[in-house]
Write a protein that holds these residues in place. Structure first.
Motif, PDB file in Angstrom:
ATOM      1  N   ALA A  87      48.619  33.304  33.113  1.00 16.86           N
ATOM      2  CA  ALA A  87      49.680  34.301  32.904  1.00 16.86           C
ATOM      3  C   ALA A  87      49.495  35.565  33.739  1.00 16.86           C
ATOM      4  N   TRP A  88      48.295  36.159  33.706  1.00 20.42           N
ATOM      5  CA  TRP A  88      48.097  37.428  34.414  1.00 20.42           C
ATOM      6  C   TRP A  88      48.240  37.261  35.923  1.00 20.42           C
ATOM      7  N   ASP A  90      50.054  34.833  37.480  1.00 17.44           N
ATOM      8  CA  ASP A  90      51.465  34.574  37.753  1.00 17.44           C
ATOM      9  C   ASP A  90      52.285  35.863  37.678  1.00 17.44           C
ATOM     10  N   THR A  91      51.931  36.757  36.759  1.00 17.66           N
ATOM     11  CA  THR A  91      52.611  38.051  36.671  1.00 17.66           C
ATOM     12  C   THR A  91      52.362  38.867  37.936  1.00 17.66           C
TER      13      THR A  91
END
Length: 141
Positions: A87-88, A90-91
């Motif tokens: 997630a981090w 991809d963000t």
């Protein structure tokens, strides 16, 4: 003499790095009306060339082959990292710095563009910068 040569090369590599970064950002983000394929691959190729110039700036006495292989490895690993998703990360990848530094989507074609650009940069370095600039500096001393 060797110290002057390193200092002079660093200045040249700094200038070339700056020009490459400007060209890459312009190709990718300026509305120049260029075909999509040019925008996509010119930006990718110049990003990879930038890796070469930054390494050359850091290690001006390193040989061209070592710089090219290291640059190619860094660019390839960066491209392969796009296959890894958390997630981090991809963000970060969808932010402007993330797009510029890491990109968003994996592409084998990008790897080809990287290696072609790095080889072109290494040839330019060996034939023009090191040969021409170094000989001009040596003649002036």
């Amino acid at each position: 003499m060797q110290k002057n040569l390193s200092r002079h090369r660093r200045l040249i590599y700094l200038i070339v790095s700056f020009l490459t970064a400007i060209a890459g950002l312009t190709a990718r983000f300026a509305p120049l009306g260029l075909p999509w394929i040019v925008v996509k691959y010119a930006g990718s190729a110049l990003w990879a060339a930038m890796i070469y110039w930054v390494l050359a700036l850091a290690w001006p006495q390193s040989n061209v082959t070592r710089l090219a292989l290291t640059s190619g490895a860094i660019a390839t690993v960066t491209e392969l990292s796009r296959l890894y998703h958390v997630a981090w990360l991809d963000t970060f990848r969808v932010s402007l710095p993330g797009i510029i530094l890491l990109g968003r989507y994996f592409s084998v074609r990008n790897i080809v563009a990287y290696w072609l650009a790095i080889v072109a940069g290494a040839v330019f370095d060996a034939v023009v910068l090191r040969r021409q600039v170094d000989s001009a500096l040596l003649e002036s001393n």
